[in-house]
Design a protein around this motif. Structure first.
Motif, mmCIF file in Angstrom:
data_model
loop_
_atom_site.group_PDB
_atom_site.id
_atom_site.type_symbol
_atom_site.label_atom_id
_atom_site.label_comp_id
_atom_site.label_asym_id
_atom_site.label_seq_id
_atom_site.Cartn_x
_atom_site.Cartn_y
_atom_site.Cartn_z
ATOM 1 N N PRO A 187 42.744 38.915 36.179
ATOM 2 C CA PRO A 187 43.119 37.700 36.917
ATOM 3 C C PRO A 187 43.814 36.631 36.085
ATOM 4 O O PRO A 187 44.565 35.820 36.635
ATOM 5 C CB PRO A 187 41.777 37.198 37.476
ATOM 6 C CG PRO A 187 40.729 37.848 36.634
ATOM 7 C CD PRO A 187 41.293 39.160 36.219
ATOM 8 N N TRP A 188 43.592 36.619 34.779
ATOM 9 C CA TRP A 188 44.225 35.595 33.954
ATOM 10 C C TRP A 188 45.433 36.114 33.190
ATOM 11 O O TRP A 188 46.028 35.401 32.385
ATOM 12 C CB TRP A 188 43.207 34.976 32.985
ATOM 13 C CG TRP A 188 42.127 34.236 33.714
ATOM 14 C CD1 TRP A 188 40.835 34.628 33.876
ATOM 15 C CD2 TRP A 188 42.264 33.000 34.415
ATOM 16 N NE1 TRP A 188 40.142 33.713 34.626
ATOM 17 C CE2 TRP A 188 40.995 32.692 34.969
ATOM 18 C CE3 TRP A 188 43.324 32.117 34.629
ATOM 19 C CZ2 TRP A 188 40.759 31.554 35.726
ATOM 20 C CZ3 TRP A 188 43.098 30.978 35.397
ATOM 21 C CH2 TRP A 188 41.829 30.700 35.933
ATOM 22 N N GLY A 189 45.789 37.354 33.448
ATOM 23 C CA GLY A 189 46.993 37.900 32.831
ATOM 24 C C GLY A 189 48.229 37.143 33.317
ATOM 25 O O GLY A 189 48.302 36.731 34.471
ATOM 26 N N ILE A 220 52.557 32.090 34.481
ATOM 27 C CA ILE A 220 51.364 31.478 35.075
ATOM 28 C C ILE A 220 50.287 32.560 35.207
ATOM 29 O O ILE A 220 50.594 33.748 35.237
ATOM 30 C CB ILE A 220 51.639 30.841 36.451
ATOM 31 C CG1 ILE A 220 52.039 31.922 37.474
ATOM 32 C CG2 ILE A 220 52.698 29.774 36.369
ATOM 33 C CD1 ILE A 220 52.131 31.394 38.892
ATOM 34 N N PRO A 221 49.007 32.161 35.277
ATOM 35 C CA PRO A 221 47.929 33.139 35.426
ATOM 36 C C PRO A 221 48.098 33.938 36.722
ATOM 37 O O PRO A 221 48.490 33.379 37.760
ATOM 38 C CB PRO A 221 46.664 32.279 35.470
ATOM 39 C CG PRO A 221 47.050 31.004 34.799
ATOM 40 C CD PRO A 221 48.490 30.792 35.138
ATOM 41 N N GLY A 222 47.782 35.221 36.655
ATOM 42 C CA GLY A 222 47.944 36.076 37.811
ATOM 43 C C GLY A 222 47.205 35.585 39.043
ATOM 44 O O GLY A 222 47.730 35.656 40.155
ATOM 45 N N ILE A 223 45.991 35.073 38.869
ATOM 46 C CA ILE A 223 45.200 34.626 40.012
ATOM 47 C C ILE A 223 45.867 33.441 40.709
ATOM 48 O O ILE A 223 45.846 33.327 41.943
ATOM 49 C CB ILE A 223 43.748 34.284 39.593
ATOM 50 C CG1 ILE A 223 42.853 34.113 40.812
ATOM 51 C CG2 ILE A 223 43.706 33.074 38.674
ATOM 52 C CD1 ILE A 223 42.618 35.381 41.602
ATOM 53 N N LEU A 224 46.492 32.558 39.932
ATOM 54 C CA LEU A 224 47.215 31.428 40.516
ATOM 55 C C LEU A 224 48.466 31.925 41.232
ATOM 56 O O LEU A 224 48.781 31.480 42.341
ATOM 57 C CB LEU A 224 47.594 30.418 39.429
ATOM 58 C CG LEU A 224 48.448 29.221 39.877
ATOM 59 C CD1 LEU A 224 47.744 28.442 40.985
ATOM 60 C CD2 LEU A 224 48.758 28.311 38.688
ATOM 61 N N PHE A 225 49.162 32.844 40.600
ATOM 62 C CA PHE A 225 50.336 33.441 41.234
ATOM 63 C C PHE A 225 49.952 34.070 42.567
ATOM 64 O O PHE A 225 50.655 33.927 43.570
ATOM 65 C CB PHE A 225 50.954 34.503 40.324
ATOM 66 C CG PHE A 225 52.069 35.280 40.971
ATOM 67 C CD1 PHE A 225 53.370 34.826 40.912
ATOM 68 C CD2 PHE A 225 51.801 36.471 41.647
ATOM 69 C CE1 PHE A 225 54.394 35.540 41.525
ATOM 70 C CE2 PHE A 225 52.820 37.188 42.254
ATOM 71 C CZ PHE A 225 54.125 36.718 42.196
ATOM 72 N N GLY A 226 48.809 34.778 42.570
ATOM 73 C CA GLY A 226 48.364 35.453 43.782
ATOM 74 C C GLY A 226 48.135 34.492 44.933
ATOM 75 O O GLY A 226 48.566 34.741 46.062
ATOM 76 N N VAL A 227 47.465 33.378 44.654
ATOM 77 C CA VAL A 227 47.196 32.382 45.691
ATOM 78 C C VAL A 227 48.509 31.791 46.210
ATOM 79 O O VAL A 227 48.725 31.690 47.426
ATOM 80 C CB VAL A 227 46.274 31.263 45.152
ATOM 81 C CG1 VAL A 227 46.176 30.124 46.155
ATOM 82 C CG2 VAL A 227 44.896 31.822 44.829
ATOM 83 N N LEU A 271 37.253 36.716 35.927
ATOM 84 C CA LEU A 271 37.678 35.402 36.430
ATOM 85 C C LEU A 271 36.930 34.265 35.753
ATOM 86 O O LEU A 271 37.528 33.246 35.383
ATOM 87 C CB LEU A 271 37.460 35.352 37.950
ATOM 88 C CG LEU A 271 37.963 34.112 38.677
ATOM 89 C CD1 LEU A 271 39.475 33.980 38.531
ATOM 90 C CD2 LEU A 271 37.578 34.174 40.152
ATOM 91 N N PHE A 272 35.618 34.447 35.593
ATOM 92 C CA PHE A 272 34.793 33.347 35.074
ATOM 93 C C PHE A 272 34.287 33.574 33.659
ATOM 94 O O PHE A 272 33.649 32.708 33.063
ATOM 95 C CB PHE A 272 33.589 33.102 35.990
ATOM 96 C CG PHE A 272 33.980 32.695 37.385
ATOM 97 C CD1 PHE A 272 34.491 31.433 37.637
ATOM 98 C CD2 PHE A 272 33.838 33.581 38.448
ATOM 99 C CE1 PHE A 272 34.859 31.056 38.910
ATOM 100 C CE2 PHE A 272 34.191 33.215 39.720
ATOM 101 C CZ PHE A 272 34.715 31.948 39.966
ATOM 102 N N GLY A 273 34.528 34.788 33.126
ATOM 103 C CA GLY A 273 34.079 35.062 31.771
ATOM 104 C C GLY A 273 32.590 35.185 31.629
ATOM 105 O O GLY A 273 32.015 34.837 30.603
ATOM 106 N N ILE A 274 31.930 35.675 32.707
ATOM 107 C CA ILE A 274 30.459 35.792 32.667
ATOM 108 C C ILE A 274 30.048 37.235 32.917
ATOM 109 O O ILE A 274 30.833 38.041 33.376
ATOM 110 C CB ILE A 274 29.783 34.879 33.707
ATOM 111 C CG1 ILE A 274 30.320 35.191 35.127
ATOM 112 C CG2 ILE A 274 30.018 33.434 33.362
ATOM 113 C CD1 ILE A 274 29.619 34.401 36.208
#
Length: 200
Positions: free
Chosen positions: A130-132, A142-149, A197-200
């Motif tokens: 997601p952060w690729g 930009i981060p993939g997750i942001l691009f996706g949205v 996504l959250f690093g957990i």
């Protein structure tokens, strides 16, 4: 690799159709004919046909950029080529279902291109990374997750606005399918997404 094989076949068929309108119309997705004449093959064949060279190059470059990664990832995770095959062609079919339902009484509606399938591959890559970085407009990282949205919002906006001869609904539904596809393979992959996504 399947990515290169699909690209090769798509390029050859698309260029054949550029100079052969009869072949173009034979392979294109025409919901009216798919339903009325039972020409269901069009749900797949339209993905090998493109409107012009730019349309073809954009789709195949994007597919190459993320297809090689997803094909390698599925092999590494033990899913093999079949999973990649189902991702790509499943995305192609799912992306067409909206038009199959909404446009099947319109004999003049026609759609071509692998955009739904390519969106599926792209969004599966976002699921696993997601952060690729993804290049917005092929320039801005930009981060993939942001691009996706942003991509999904844009597709819905443009689908309602219309008027640009681009099948934004296919992009949207292909993308949603691609994002959910890893959970079809294994529901436990949701943990991998949350961790990424959250690093957990």
């Amino acid at each position: 690799m399947m990515t290169y094989l699909i690209i090769g076949i798509t390029v050859v068929v698309s260029f054949m159709c550029f100079g052969n309108r009869a072949l173009f119309e034979k392979l294109a997705f025409i919901p009216y004919l798919a339903v009325k004449e039972k020409q269901w093959y069009r749900l797949i064949t339209h993905g090998f046909v493109h409107a012009d060279t730019v349309h073809l190059l954009v789709n195949m470059f994007t597919f190459w950029s993320f297809g090689v990664y997803m094909e390698f990832l599925f092999e590494y995770m033990g899913h093999g080529r079949l999973a990649f095959f189902i991702l790509y062609f499943g995305g192609m079919i799912v992306a067409s279902l909206y038009d199959l339902i909404k446009k099947n009484n319109n004999p003049y509606y026609i759609s071509v291109g692998a955009s739904g399938a390519v969106s599926a591959v792209l969004f599966s890559s976002i699921f696993f990374d997601p952060w690729g970085e993804i290049l917005l407009f092929a320039i801005i990282p930009i981060p993939g997750i942001l691009f996706g949205v942003l991509y999904l919002v844009y597709c819905q906006y443009m689908a309602k606005r219309g008027g640009d001869n681009i099948n934004h609904n296919a992009h949207f539904y292909g993308a949603v399918y691609g994002f959910l596809f890893p959970l079809i393979l294994n529901p436990l992959y949701v943990d991998a997404f949350i961790e990424g996504l959250f690093g957990i």
